[in-house]
Design a protein around this motif. Structure first.
Motif, mmCIF file in Angstrom:
data_model
loop_
_atom_site.group_PDB
_atom_site.id
_atom_site.type_symbol
_atom_site.label_atom_id
_atom_site.label_comp_id
_atom_site.label_asym_id
_atom_site.label_seq_id
_atom_site.Cartn_x
_atom_site.Cartn_y
_atom_site.Cartn_z
ATOM 1 N N THR A 47 0.824 -1.217 0.000
ATOM 2 C CA THR A 47 0.000 0.000 0.000
ATOM 3 C C THR A 47 0.854 1.261 0.000
ATOM 4 O O THR A 47 0.609 2.191 -0.776
ATOM 5 C CB THR A 47 -0.929 0.003 1.227
ATOM 6 O OG1 THR A 47 -1.831 -1.107 1.132
ATOM 7 C CG2 THR A 47 -1.740 1.291 1.297
ATOM 8 N N PHE A 48 1.877 1.305 0.846
ATOM 9 C CA PHE A 48 2.699 2.513 0.921
ATOM 10 C C PHE A 48 3.638 2.646 -0.271
ATOM 11 O O PHE A 48 3.868 3.759 -0.756
ATOM 12 C CB PHE A 48 3.486 2.529 2.230
ATOM 13 C CG PHE A 48 2.637 2.854 3.435
ATOM 14 C CD1 PHE A 48 1.887 4.011 3.480
ATOM 15 C CD2 PHE A 48 2.576 1.990 4.514
ATOM 16 C CE1 PHE A 48 1.095 4.316 4.580
ATOM 17 C CE2 PHE A 48 1.787 2.280 5.617
ATOM 18 C CZ PHE A 48 1.045 3.443 5.646
ATOM 19 N N THR A 49 4.187 1.549 -0.748
ATOM 20 C CA THR A 49 5.122 1.652 -1.879
ATOM 21 C C THR A 49 4.406 1.969 -3.183
ATOM 22 O O THR A 49 5.044 2.383 -4.148
ATOM 23 C CB THR A 49 5.956 0.365 -2.041
ATOM 24 O OG1 THR A 49 5.088 -0.768 -2.139
ATOM 25 C CG2 THR A 49 6.902 0.175 -0.880
ATOM 26 N N ASP A 50 3.091 1.786 -3.230
ATOM 27 C CA ASP A 50 2.335 2.216 -4.411
ATOM 28 C C ASP A 50 2.412 3.728 -4.594
ATOM 29 O O ASP A 50 2.189 4.238 -5.696
ATOM 30 C CB ASP A 50 0.868 1.792 -4.304
ATOM 31 C CG ASP A 50 0.665 0.321 -4.642
ATOM 32 O OD1 ASP A 50 1.610 -0.304 -5.160
ATOM 33 O OD2 ASP A 50 -0.436 -0.211 -4.376
ATOM 34 N N GLY A 51 2.688 4.455 -3.508
ATOM 35 C CA GLY A 51 3.059 5.864 -3.619
ATOM 36 C C GLY A 51 1.994 6.902 -3.407
ATOM 37 O O GLY A 51 2.308 8.089 -3.337
ATOM 38 N N HIS A 52 0.712 6.518 -3.275
ATOM 39 C CA HIS A 52 -0.317 7.552 -3.163
ATOM 40 C C HIS A 52 -0.679 7.877 -1.718
ATOM 41 O O HIS A 52 -1.480 8.775 -1.472
ATOM 42 C CB HIS A 52 -1.584 7.141 -3.933
ATOM 43 C CG HIS A 52 -2.289 5.959 -3.362
ATOM 44 N ND1 HIS A 52 -1.874 4.672 -3.605
ATOM 45 C CD2 HIS A 52 -3.392 5.856 -2.568
ATOM 46 C CE1 HIS A 52 -2.681 3.825 -2.985
ATOM 47 N NE2 HIS A 52 -3.606 4.523 -2.348
ATOM 48 N N THR A 54 1.061 9.180 1.586
ATOM 49 C CA THR A 54 2.272 9.736 2.189
ATOM 50 C C THR A 54 1.889 11.035 2.894
ATOM 51 O O THR A 54 0.749 11.478 2.804
ATOM 52 C CB THR A 54 3.355 9.992 1.118
ATOM 53 O OG1 THR A 54 4.578 10.383 1.751
ATOM 54 C CG2 THR A 54 2.924 11.059 0.131
ATOM 55 N N GLY A 55 2.821 11.624 3.601
ATOM 56 C CA GLY A 55 2.501 12.875 4.277
ATOM 57 C C GLY A 55 3.433 13.153 5.433
ATOM 58 O O GLY A 55 4.490 12.537 5.571
ATOM 59 N N ASP A 56 3.011 14.067 6.291
ATOM 60 C CA ASP A 56 3.836 14.493 7.415
ATOM 61 C C ASP A 56 3.531 13.686 8.677
ATOM 62 O O ASP A 56 4.443 13.211 9.355
ATOM 63 C CB ASP A 56 3.613 15.987 7.679
ATOM 64 C CG ASP A 56 4.547 16.531 8.741
ATOM 65 O OD1 ASP A 56 5.745 16.146 8.739
ATOM 66 O OD2 ASP A 56 4.101 17.318 9.586
ATOM 67 N N TYR A 71 7.207 -0.482 10.216
ATOM 68 C CA TYR A 71 8.408 -0.579 9.389
ATOM 69 C C TYR A 71 8.131 -0.076 7.976
ATOM 70 O O TYR A 71 8.997 0.509 7.332
ATOM 71 C CB TYR A 71 8.924 -2.015 9.344
ATOM 72 C CG TYR A 71 9.574 -2.474 10.626
ATOM 73 C CD1 TYR A 71 10.717 -1.847 11.105
ATOM 74 C CD2 TYR A 71 9.049 -3.527 11.362
ATOM 75 C CE1 TYR A 71 11.319 -2.256 12.288
ATOM 76 C CE2 TYR A 71 9.642 -3.955 12.543
ATOM 77 C CZ TYR A 71 10.770 -3.307 12.996
ATOM 78 O OH TYR A 71 11.361 -3.715 14.176
ATOM 79 N N ALA A 72 6.922 -0.319 7.489
ATOM 80 C CA ALA A 72 6.548 0.193 6.165
ATOM 81 C C ALA A 72 6.211 1.672 6.236
ATOM 82 O O ALA A 72 6.633 2.472 5.396
ATOM 83 C CB ALA A 72 5.367 -0.600 5.611
ATOM 84 N N ALA A 73 5.467 2.087 7.261
ATOM 85 C CA ALA A 73 4.970 3.460 7.349
ATOM 86 C C ALA A 73 6.073 4.484 7.553
ATOM 87 O O ALA A 73 5.976 5.620 7.065
ATOM 88 C CB ALA A 73 3.955 3.560 8.482
ATOM 89 N N LEU A 155 -3.998 17.375 12.913
ATOM 90 C CA LEU A 155 -4.722 16.336 12.203
ATOM 91 C C LEU A 155 -3.753 15.509 11.367
ATOM 92 O O LEU A 155 -2.755 16.016 10.841
ATOM 93 C CB LEU A 155 -5.795 16.949 11.315
ATOM 94 C CG LEU A 155 -6.926 17.683 12.043
ATOM 95 C CD1 LEU A 155 -7.924 18.261 11.037
ATOM 96 C CD2 LEU A 155 -7.623 16.780 13.047
ATOM 97 N N ALA A 156 -4.038 14.232 11.255
ATOM 98 C CA ALA A 156 -3.135 13.298 10.592
ATOM 99 C C ALA A 156 -3.399 13.219 9.093
ATOM 100 O O ALA A 156 -4.532 13.369 8.632
ATOM 101 C CB ALA A 156 -3.281 11.911 11.208
ATOM 102 N N ASP A 157 -2.336 12.945 8.352
ATOM 103 C CA ASP A 157 -2.465 12.627 6.932
ATOM 104 C C ASP A 157 -2.942 11.194 6.739
ATOM 105 O O ASP A 157 -3.549 10.865 5.715
ATOM 106 C CB ASP A 157 -1.112 12.811 6.228
ATOM 107 C CG ASP A 157 -0.614 14.232 6.310
ATOM 108 O OD1 ASP A 157 -1.152 15.097 5.588
ATOM 109 O OD2 ASP A 157 0.309 14.489 7.115
#
Length: 263
Positions: A47-52, A54-56, A71-73, A155-157
């Motif tokens: 999910t994360f490596t697909d690239g869409h 992400t954020g702060d 570890y992924a996040a 607020l979270a991304d």
């Protein structure tokens, strides 16, 4: 035992270390590797490596003191804030974050994540990356409308919920109420990731049975849609573990995003 006598995760004495050893360790007799360890790591890595996504800021809420999906996040967010509803789970996690003697060992999870990335020789760097991103481990109070009150949080991304709602919810009304409270911590347009146990009623902790709210995929999806979420991905892994320690049917993974501002 009558299910009404089962203990509740955030109300009773849930032993985080016992939970980690029994359900998330690298012991040969640990039967939950595929369900509790590999599936979440693999889904979140993809999910994360697909690239869409992400954020702060990433906010994470989970049962026990698990960190393996972070570890992924940690590669895609600058700041990770972990919220805990149980004091013992918070203390156990801080022991790992502070690298104290006797902290639970997560190298097996780091190795699996590094192998998925094709960087198996770099797994030892993973713990340091998570620790440097993990800025706060905080207590949350589920009775409050704002569960982090009185502390102001940005607020979270993205929010990750892992094996949480089913442990704290006694019925569907509570589940929907908790989902509504947690979703208020998310930015409009932010992403919401859920890992959940489906079709379970209990988990054993020593001789104690702890309650799990028995829900299915459709209940979770409908509740998310009702809160204004669009579901981007939904996967169910059927149970492979053979054990009386838990009576679940499968593990749910959902990735969604918030479509509108109203909650």
């Amino acid at each position: 035992m009558d299910s009404s006598n089962y203990k509740i995760y955030h109300e009773d004495d849930f032993d985080a270390r016992k939970n980690l050893e029994e359900y998330f360790s690298d012991k040969p007799e640990m039967v939950f590797k595929d369900d509790n360890m590999k599936f979440p790591i693999e889904m979140l890595t993809k999910t994360f490596t697909d690239g869409h996504i992400t954020g702060d800021i990433l906010i994470e809420l989970s049962v026990s003191s698990t960190i393996h999906y972070l570890y992924a996040a940690c590669e895609f967010f600058n700041h990770i804030i972990v919220l805990k509803a149980n004091d013992r789970c918070m203390m156990e996690l801080k022991r790992w974050v502070d690298e104290r003697t006797g902290a639970f060992e997560w190298d097996h999870a780091a190795k699996h994540h590094a192998e998925l990335e094709g960087k198996s020789d770099q797994f030892q760097d993973k713990g340091g990356k998570v620790r440097s991103s993990l800025r706060h481990v905080m207590k949350c109070d589920l009775k409050n409308d704002n569960i982090v009150d009185p502390i102001p949080l940005p607020l979270a991304d993205c929010i990750i919920i892992a094996w949480f709602f089913e442990f704290i919810s006694k019925n569907q009304d509570e589940f929907e109420n908790y989902l509504r409270k947690v979703s208020k911590l998310l930015k409009p347009g932010g992403h919401f990731i859920v890992l959940a146990i489906l079709g379970g009623t209990y988990i054993m902790m020593g001789t104690d049975k702890f309650h799990i709210f028995n829900y299915d995929e459709d209940v979770v999806k409908k509740a998310l849609i009702a809160e204004g979420f669009v579901i981007d991905d939904c996967q169910v892994k059927k149970r492979t573990a053979v054990s009386d320690l838990m009576d679940f049917k499968g593990i749910l993974f959902i990735a969604a995003h918030k479509e509108n501002i109203s909650i």
